[in-house]
Design a protein around this motif. Structure first.
Motif, mmCIF file in Angstrom:
data_model
loop_
_atom_site.group_PDB
_atom_site.id
_atom_site.type_symbol
_atom_site.label_atom_id
_atom_site.label_comp_id
_atom_site.label_asym_id
_atom_site.label_seq_id
_atom_site.Cartn_x
_atom_site.Cartn_y
_atom_site.Cartn_z
ATOM 1 N N GLU A 73 6.229 -24.794 13.065
ATOM 2 C CA GLU A 73 5.805 -24.207 14.331
ATOM 3 C C GLU A 73 4.280 -24.101 14.382
ATOM 4 O OE1 GLU A 73 7.645 -23.419 16.850
ATOM 5 O OE2 GLU A 73 9.626 -23.667 15.972
ATOM 6 N N TYR A 74 3.720 -23.692 13.255
ATOM 7 C CA TYR A 74 2.280 -23.457 13.213
ATOM 8 C C TYR A 74 1.507 -24.772 13.322
ATOM 9 C CZ TYR A 74 -2.218 -21.768 11.596
ATOM 10 O OH TYR A 74 -3.550 -21.453 11.514
ATOM 11 N N ILE A 75 1.846 -25.713 12.436
ATOM 12 C CA ILE A 75 1.064 -26.954 12.365
ATOM 13 C C ILE A 75 1.165 -27.735 13.666
ATOM 14 C CG2 ILE A 75 0.933 -29.195 11.219
ATOM 15 C CD1 ILE A 75 1.610 -27.709 8.622
ATOM 16 N N VAL A 76 2.393 -27.828 14.189
ATOM 17 C CA VAL A 76 2.581 -28.603 15.408
ATOM 18 C C VAL A 76 1.703 -28.067 16.534
ATOM 19 C CG1 VAL A 76 4.214 -28.873 17.303
ATOM 20 C CG2 VAL A 76 4.848 -29.592 15.019
ATOM 21 N N ARG A 77 1.575 -26.738 16.614
ATOM 22 C CA ARG A 77 0.830 -26.164 17.726
ATOM 23 C C ARG A 77 -0.674 -26.176 17.511
ATOM 24 N NH1 ARG A 77 5.703 -24.142 18.171
ATOM 25 N NH2 ARG A 77 6.532 -24.132 20.278
ATOM 26 N N VAL A 78 -1.084 -25.914 16.268
ATOM 27 C CA VAL A 78 -2.524 -25.863 16.016
ATOM 28 C C VAL A 78 -3.141 -27.258 16.152
ATOM 29 C CG1 VAL A 78 -4.218 -25.437 14.205
ATOM 30 C CG2 VAL A 78 -2.461 -23.765 14.649
ATOM 31 N N LYS A 79 -2.323 -28.275 15.907
ATOM 32 C CA LYS A 79 -2.855 -29.639 15.975
ATOM 33 C C LYS A 79 -3.046 -30.146 17.406
ATOM 34 C CE LYS A 79 -0.283 -32.309 13.431
ATOM 35 N NZ LYS A 79 0.352 -33.224 12.492
ATOM 36 N N VAL A 109 21.106 -25.426 13.281
ATOM 37 C CA VAL A 109 22.056 -24.380 12.879
ATOM 38 C C VAL A 109 22.904 -24.777 11.680
ATOM 39 C CG1 VAL A 109 22.299 -23.056 14.996
ATOM 40 C CG2 VAL A 109 23.639 -25.134 14.695
ATOM 41 N N SER A 110 22.955 -26.070 11.371
ATOM 42 C CA SER A 110 23.725 -26.449 10.175
ATOM 43 C C SER A 110 22.889 -26.259 8.914
ATOM 44 C CB SER A 110 24.212 -27.887 10.286
ATOM 45 O OG SER A 110 23.130 -28.777 10.232
ATOM 46 N N SER A 111 21.617 -25.909 9.075
ATOM 47 C CA SER A 111 20.769 -25.697 7.899
ATOM 48 C C SER A 111 20.308 -24.250 7.770
ATOM 49 C CB SER A 111 19.514 -26.571 7.981
ATOM 50 O OG SER A 111 19.856 -27.915 8.064
ATOM 51 N N VAL A 112 20.022 -23.631 8.888
ATOM 52 C CA VAL A 112 19.496 -22.267 8.841
ATOM 53 C C VAL A 112 20.268 -21.377 9.809
ATOM 54 C CG1 VAL A 112 17.160 -22.922 8.216
ATOM 55 C CG2 VAL A 112 17.792 -22.834 10.597
ATOM 56 N N LYS A 113 20.202 -20.080 9.509
ATOM 57 C CA LYS A 113 20.834 -19.118 10.417
ATOM 58 C C LYS A 113 19.989 -19.026 11.686
ATOM 59 C CE LYS A 113 24.209 -17.422 7.927
ATOM 60 N NZ LYS A 113 25.097 -18.483 8.387
ATOM 61 N N PRO A 114 20.636 -18.843 12.833
ATOM 62 C CA PRO A 114 19.866 -18.691 14.077
ATOM 63 C C PRO A 114 18.797 -17.608 13.972
ATOM 64 C CG PRO A 114 22.180 -18.920 14.577
ATOM 65 C CD PRO A 114 22.072 -18.867 13.081
ATOM 66 N N THR A 115 19.128 -16.504 13.287
ATOM 67 C CA THR A 115 18.126 -15.434 13.146
ATOM 68 C C THR A 115 16.901 -15.946 12.397
ATOM 69 O OG1 THR A 115 20.084 -14.118 12.777
ATOM 70 C CG2 THR A 115 17.984 -12.978 12.667
ATOM 71 N N GLN A 116 17.146 -16.794 11.403
ATOM 72 C CA GLN A 116 16.006 -17.352 10.660
ATOM 73 C C GLN A 116 15.183 -18.270 11.562
ATOM 74 O OE1 GLN A 116 18.388 -19.204 7.547
ATOM 75 N NE2 GLN A 116 17.574 -17.775 6.047
ATOM 76 N N MET A 117 15.898 -19.057 12.391
ATOM 77 C CA MET A 117 15.192 -19.925 13.331
ATOM 78 C C MET A 117 14.290 -19.104 14.220
ATOM 79 S SD MET A 117 18.289 -22.333 14.671
ATOM 80 C CE MET A 117 17.477 -22.906 16.151
ATOM 81 N N MET A 118 14.872 -18.002 14.719
ATOM 82 C CA MET A 118 14.140 -17.173 15.676
ATOM 83 C C MET A 118 12.928 -16.534 14.995
ATOM 84 S SD MET A 118 15.617 -14.129 18.066
ATOM 85 C CE MET A 118 15.363 -12.791 16.915
ATOM 86 N N LEU A 119 13.165 -15.943 13.815
ATOM 87 C CA LEU A 119 12.063 -15.268 13.124
ATOM 88 C C LEU A 119 10.980 -16.272 12.743
ATOM 89 C CD1 LEU A 119 13.865 -12.658 10.863
ATOM 90 C CD2 LEU A 119 12.520 -12.251 12.920
ATOM 91 N N GLY A 120 11.395 -17.439 12.276
ATOM 92 C CA GLY A 120 10.424 -18.462 11.893
ATOM 93 C C GLY A 120 9.547 -18.834 13.069
ATOM 94 N N LYS A 121 10.191 -18.978 14.211
ATOM 95 C CA LYS A 121 9.442 -19.343 15.410
ATOM 96 C C LYS A 121 8.495 -18.213 15.811
ATOM 97 C CE LYS A 121 11.460 -22.011 18.474
ATOM 98 N NZ LYS A 121 10.505 -23.112 18.545
ATOM 99 N N LEU A 122 9.008 -16.971 15.804
ATOM 100 C CA LEU A 122 8.169 -15.819 16.176
ATOM 101 C C LEU A 122 6.947 -15.730 15.271
ATOM 102 C CD1 LEU A 122 10.841 -13.029 16.812
ATOM 103 C CD2 LEU A 122 9.274 -14.001 18.472
ATOM 104 N N ILE A 123 7.186 -15.833 13.961
ATOM 105 C CA ILE A 123 6.070 -15.669 13.022
ATOM 106 C C ILE A 123 5.108 -16.848 13.142
ATOM 107 C CG2 ILE A 123 5.442 -15.475 10.588
ATOM 108 C CD1 ILE A 123 8.190 -14.097 10.160
ATOM 109 N N GLY A 124 5.658 -18.061 13.227
ATOM 110 C CA GLY A 124 4.813 -19.252 13.298
ATOM 111 C C GLY A 124 3.874 -19.199 14.491
ATOM 112 N N ILE A 125 4.436 -18.900 15.652
ATOM 113 C CA ILE A 125 3.604 -18.882 16.858
ATOM 114 C C ILE A 125 2.669 -17.675 16.824
ATOM 115 C CG2 ILE A 125 3.644 -18.732 19.386
ATOM 116 C CD1 ILE A 125 6.157 -20.410 19.338
ATOM 117 N N GLY A 126 3.152 -16.546 16.266
ATOM 118 C CA GLY A 126 2.285 -15.375 16.108
ATOM 119 C C GLY A 126 1.057 -15.713 15.273
#
Lengths: 439, 309
Positions: free
Chosen positions: A18-24, A248-265
């Motif tokens: 999330e971070y790298i894709v956006r900062v680039k 979703v076959s690799s990570v829990k949705p909650t992890q997806m959500m938190l990862g996205k929140l933290i990455g963009i934060g």
């Protein structure tokens, strides 16, 4: 134990992406560089322009009093350097404006309208021209009359003051007072403002606190809104392109959500970090430069920045979580426009009621409003900038926010895990309620 | 050893029963076809196997354990609805998906390169996904789901949207994976592919199992109820009292007999009607016929077939 590390690792992988894709992206680069430039321009340009040249005002003084000395008095007062410190652009421009005064003596019998008609043509031809009529009775209380194309020119205040004090001096002189003492009598009184904080009492211009608190309020509002919407669009993108199906076959949705929140934060914090460094650089190198030109750069207490970052982070997590929730319940950006309204309203409300805080920052109402978790990032921030509320109130508002964030993450997580795999019709509130209970 | 076991699994969404008391198992090292019409509960079953949803009741074990995150790392999943990040480069996407499964990025890059070469995509490694054709995206997606070398592969409609060359390529890869001892589940509507590739199958409809077992047993249990006939002349002999379904091809016809009808009767009537019969053969039904028969619900002895596994 091994399993835990693994799970953290997955969130980390998502954060990184999330971070790298956006900062680039070019948008990030432009946004990061261009917005502080615009902001700086807004803050400094008026002052800067003022020192460059408030321009020249050509004022013709039409004197009907028959007292030729009055003009010289006004002229000399206009040339005096004022010793007050210009705070805002207006005053700075006032100080920098050059006046070229011309004297015309007119007969006391001529009517104002008559003179005005005679002079108006000059002004119509050349908008830099203005004129003032001092009627014969001005010493006895008649008003001076100012004529110009632009009558909202701030610089005329200086002219007004010069005329006023010259005439007052004349009145004293007429009453027989000694010339040397008149100045002592007519000296005006300044009232300086002093701010009492928990630890000290210091001189501070009232308008400075206002400007700082408003800038902070606005910045928090803008950045929380901007990055919140960013999160929402990220969620919609993954849903629309069906990437969530793969994830979703690799990570829990909650992890997806938190990862996205933290990455963009973190993207947001990076941007703010760059801005903070710019601001600090400017403070170190810029202040002396601007001070030498007569522009004071507001002196912001460092703790204010610390609170700013804390409230940005808390506000971001609170609102971005809600925006993520909205993103998970819609199927397209168009639908999101409508669905995000309630969340955006929560963010906008403080922008509408902040005057309540401004007028009476320590009232029960203000204190109460600033404790509402959705309002704290803006309103408590504003109170901190204006009045330094007791520490316990600040900490309490943060604690309430943290608790609310946990609640929202829990709810959003449950909605998210169902929502990202559901397409088609937007769910009703009742359906959302049932999603909460799915196992 | 069974790689997947479902025991009496049910799943409801509100009042809609997606899966009802479903049980089946998948043996290790086989290719297993999970079949059913749209909305039969295939995707929900697969999602429960992957621990995306938890079943309301019943029990699921995968690779001998209850599903959990570490198990997820040993499973590869190609969802029916595929997605790639549009603006990310192919190579970066593959590394991202593999690192979510715990593969180091170095290792992921090496493997991605190999696979891209194998599936004739190596020139596209640094292209953004949005620049790829749909078929190419599909192949990239397939690579993403096998890059972590899973023991179990779940492929939802793996061939849909692929041209015949790519289909053949992918088929061979799947068969190779089976030879390496991996287990593959796939769902498809293309019954010929099931006949060609699958060892075992399970057909579900309305969330319940209709029939299951090895492909050979399933077909055998239906008996030889299909006639392949090549004839010249009118087809008036093929009345509805004898023939349930009639499929005409360029050089022959495939007729599914009504229950209890003797094939000889068809031949007799054909000859009597004056048609010239060049070929007459009684065969087992194709899976396609079985599928249609079971799904349209015209087959009462389906439970019998289910017992015949």
């Amino acid at each position: 134990m091994r399993r835990k590390v693994n799970e953290m690792n997955k969130i980390w992988v998502i954060i990184k992406r999330e971070y790298i894709v956006r900062v680039k992206t070019r948008a990030f680069l432009i946004g990061t560089i261009v917005s502080p430039v615009i902001l700086l321009a807004l803050v400094l340009l008026p002052g800067f322009l003022a020192t460059r040249g408030g321009g020249e005002r050509r004022v013709t003084i039409i004197n009907q009093t028959g007292d030729a000395g009055l003009f010289d008095s006004i002229k000399s007062k206009m040339e005096e350097k004022s010793d007050e410190i210009p705070m805002s652009g207006d005053q700075a421009s006032l100080r920098a404006t050059q006046f070229a005064l011309t004297h015309i003596i007119a007969a006391p019998t001529q009517s104002l309208d008559e003179i005005a008609e005679q002079q108006a043509e000059k002004v119509r031809k050349d908008s830099g021209q203005t004129f003032v009529i001092l009627p014969a009775g001005v010493l006895d209380g008649a008003s001076a009359q100012y004529y110009a194309r632009n009558i909202s020119d701030f610089s005329i205040r200086k002219l007004e003051r010069a005329i006023s004090s010259s005439i007052i001096e004349r009145r004293f002189a007429r009453a027989g007072f000694d010339k040397g003492r008149i100045e002592d009598f007519t000296k005006s009184v300044d009232m300086e403002t002093n701010k009492i904080t928990d630890s000290e009492i210091k001189k501070e211009e009232g308008s400075i606190s206002f400007i700082i608190s408003f800038v902070m309020l606005f910045f928090i509002y803008m950045s929380v809104l901007f990055y919140g919407i960013f999160v929402m669009r990220g969620v919609i993108e993954e849903k629309q392109s069906r990437i969530s199906e793969v994830l979703v076959s690799s990570v829990k949705p909650t992890q997806m959500m938190l990862g996205k929140l933290i990455g963009i934060g973190l993207v947001g914090l990076t941007q703010m970090g760059i801005w903070a460094l710019t601001a600090m650089g400017l403070t170190v190198f810029g202040v002396s430069m601007f001070a030498s030109r007569g522009i004071n750069f507001p002196n912001i207490p460092p703790m204010l920045f610390v609170y700013f970052v804390i409230y940005f982070v808390l506000g971001y997590f609170l609102f971005a979580t809600l925006y993520a929730l909205v993103g998970a319940t819609v199927s397209s950006e168009d639908e999101a426009q409508q669905a995000q309204m309630p969340v955006t309203m929560l963010l906008v409300v403080p922008m509408l009621i902040f005057t309540v805080i401004m007028n009476n920052p320590n009232s029960a109402l203000s204190t109460g409003l600033s404790m509402v978790p959705f309002f704290s990032p803006t309103l408590m921030m504003m109170r901190i900038a204006v009045v330094n509320p007791p520490l316990w109130q600040i900490l309490l508002s943060m604690a309430i926010m943290v608790a609310t964030i946990f609640g929202c993450v829990w709810v959003a997580g449950r909605i998210y895990r169902v929502g990202i795999l559901m397409y088609g019709k937007r769910p009703s509130l009742a359906e959302l309620g049932r999603w909460l209970r799915y196992s | 050893m069974n790689v997947i076991e479902l025991r009496n699994v049910s799943k409801k969404f509100d009042s809609f029963v997606a899966v009802n008391d479903l049980s089946f198992e998948v043996k290790g090292g086989t290719i297993f076809g999970l079949l059913g019409p749209n909305g039969a509960g295939k995707t929900t079953s697969i999602r429960m196997i992957l621990d995306i949803f938890a079943p309301d009741s019943g029990e699921i074990t995968v690779l001998g354990e209850h599903v959990s995150s570490p198990i997820q790392q040993r499973v590869g999943y190609l969802p029916e609805e595929r997605g790639l990040y549009k603006k990310m480069k192919v190579g970066e996407q593959l590394t991202f998906f593999a690192s979510l499964k715990g593969v180091s990025s170095r290792e992921a890059q090496l493997r991605a390169y190999d696979w891209l070469e194998k599936l004739q995509l190596k020139d596209w490694k640094d292209k953004k996904a949005i620049d790829l054709s749909k078929g190419m995206q599909q192949k990239v997606q397939f690579i993403a789901c096998i890059l972590h070398e899973p023991e179990l592969l779940i492929l939802d409609e793996p061939f849909s949207g692929l041209d015949p060359v790519s289909t053949e390529l992918l088929k061979n890869v799947i068969i190779d994976l089976k030879k390496q001892g991996k287990t593959v589940i796939f769902s498809t509507h293309q019954m010929e592919q099931v006949e060609q590739m699958c060892d075992e199958m399970c057909l579900i409809n309305h969330g319940t199992k209709v029939l299951s077992g090895s492909v050979r047993d399933v077909k055998r249990s239906f008996g030889r109820n299909t006639v392949i006939i090549d004839y010249e002349g009118p087809d008036s002999f093929a009345g509805e009292d004898l023939i349930k379904r009639h499929k005409r091809f360029a050089n022959h016809s495939e007729m599914v007999l009504q229950d209890g009808v003797d094939a000889q009767e068809v031949l007799k009537r054909a000859v009597e009607s004056g048609a010239r019969v060049n070929r007459f053969e009684l065969v087992e039904p194709s899976l396609n016929e079985i599928f249609i028969e079971c799904v349209t619900g015209k087959k009462p002895e389906q439970s019998l077939a289910a017992k015949g596994e």
